[in-house]
Design an enzyme around this catalytic site. Structure first.
Site, mmCIF file in Angstrom:
data_model
loop_
_atom_site.group_PDB
_atom_site.id
_atom_site.type_symbol
_atom_site.label_atom_id
_atom_site.label_comp_id
_atom_site.label_asym_id
_atom_site.label_seq_id
_atom_site.Cartn_x
_atom_site.Cartn_y
_atom_site.Cartn_z
ATOM 1 N N GLU A 216 0.860 -1.191 0.000
ATOM 2 C CA GLU A 216 0.000 0.000 0.000
ATOM 3 C C GLU A 216 0.890 1.233 0.000
ATOM 4 O O GLU A 216 1.212 1.774 -1.052
ATOM 5 C CB GLU A 216 -0.929 -0.003 1.215
ATOM 6 C CG GLU A 216 -1.851 1.218 1.278
ATOM 7 C CD GLU A 216 -2.497 1.414 2.638
ATOM 8 O OE1 GLU A 216 -3.497 2.159 2.695
ATOM 9 O OE2 GLU A 216 -2.020 0.857 3.640
ATOM 10 N N ASP A 294 -12.252 -1.285 3.813
ATOM 11 C CA ASP A 294 -11.185 -0.802 4.687
ATOM 12 C C ASP A 294 -11.772 -0.111 5.924
ATOM 13 O O ASP A 294 -11.924 -0.736 6.971
ATOM 14 C CB ASP A 294 -10.240 0.119 3.914
ATOM 15 C CG ASP A 294 -8.844 0.178 4.510
ATOM 16 O OD1 ASP A 294 -8.580 -0.529 5.497
ATOM 17 O OD2 ASP A 294 -8.001 0.916 3.968
#
Length: 356
Positions: A216, A294
């Site tokens: 990420e 998320d």
């Protein structure tokens, strides 16, 4: 990679009706505004910003940590979790999470919980996870979705702290706790795979499932480490793998799934827009991909809206979404019998929609 462009209109109603799992979602990021106002009032804690813009975390005065959108967001999660002080509040948070997921048509979820965000519970993890399990038990009894727990390390923790958490899980075997995770800011923490390899090895040997945030805020190296050092069965995010063709082939060949969260990536500045997001490239390379939320409440969206946004951006039809639903179930840590039942439900749903 569009499998179908004709067929039923792709809208939120269809997505909610499609049986599916969610595998990359954090309990800390699922407090609605009303929840936070209520908890802050009960804790007699000031808000870090105006109530109307509480989720605009980059404007808040929450001290500590490195600059940057992700670091600011993680500090906000510390503030949120720190408001939960009683077992009743923790159980209610878990129950409301199950209700939120069920309202989006989720039938099973692996929810990530990082104990470092829950500041009032340091030294009392058993009581915290027992409260979560109690809330999820009640939710399931009320007909809401099945939810299991993934306990997550923070990247800044030490190997000793990681070992302590794993030893506690293995010894206590908290109800519904099925997996070990690791999350946090990769860029701020640096390379962490070697630091936590022993802890993840212990978890694997004890039968715990493993999911790792990687690829990420750092590049493909984090994904390599997750696979080779942490024995990851699932990668949370993993989108930077698209920058490494050899890694893409590894992921495609092994079918280790990615828990991708496109809107989160956009909100935290990883990509400027959906057109530049590598989700279509990952799918085209044959990587097992799931689409998740998320931290949906904090970022202001729901799973069904995210699936529809992806369908609109990438020209997905019903067969694509059904493939995502099957991938989400296969990537989950649900018991095999529940996975089989949910996959059969997806097939029935698609057959019914196709006939109509």
């Amino acid at each position: 990679m569009t499998l179908e462009t004709a067929g039923p209109a792709i809208d939120e109603t269809l997505v909610r009706a499609l049986p599916k799992a969610e595998v990359h979602v954090h309990l800390e990021g699922c407090f609605d505004l009303a929840d936070l106002l209520e908890l802050a009032r009960a804790a007699d804690e000031p808000l870090p910003g105006p109530a109307a813009t509480l989720f605009d975390v980059d404007t808040h005065d929450v001290p500590g940590g490195a600059p940057g959108a992700l670091s600011a967001f993680l500090r906000f999660l510390d503030w949120e979790g720190g408001l939960v002080r009683t077992p009743e509040q923790a159980a209610r948070a878990a129950y409301r999470f199950a209700a939120r997921e069920s309202a989006s048509g989720v039938r099973y979820a692996d929810v990530i919980i990082n104990p470092t965000h829950w500041g009032a519970w340091h030294g009392r993890l058993g009581a915290l996870f027992a409260a979560f399990a109690a809330g999820l038990d009640e939710a399931e009894q009320d007909g809401l979705c099945v939810v299991n727990l993934c306990a997550s390390l923070l990247r800044q923790q030490s190997p000793a702290e990681a070992a302590e958490l794993v030893d506690w899980i293995v010894e206590a075997r908290p109800p519904r706790l099925v997996a070990l995770s690791i999350d946090g800011d990769e860029r701020a923490a640096g390379r962490t795979g070697p630091r936590f390899a022993e802890a993840f090895g212990r978890a694997a040997d004890a039968g715990l499932r493993r999911t790792v945030h990687a690829g990420e805020s750092s590049g493909p190296q984090g994904v390599w480490d997750a696979l080779d050092l942490l024995r990851a069965e699932r990668i949370d995010h993993g989108v930077r793998a698209a920058e490494d063709p050899t890694l893409l082939r590894r992921l495609a060949d092994s079918q280790v799934p990615l828990g991708v969260c496109p809107r989160s990536n956009l909100a935290l500045g990883l990509y400027p827009d959906r057109a530049s997001h590598p989700l279509p490239a990952l799918r085209a390379a044959g990587v097992a991909v799931t689409v998740n939320t998320d931290d949906p409440a904090a970022m202001g969206y729901r799973l069904e809206s995210e699936w529809v946004a992806c369908a609109d951006a990438y020209g997905w039809g019903l067969a694509d979404l059904a493939g995502l639903a099957r991938a989400s179930i296969a990537a989950s840590f649900a018991p095999p019998e529940l996975q089989a039942a949910l996959l059969a439900d997806v097939d029935r749903f698609v057959a019914g929609r196709t006939r109509s």
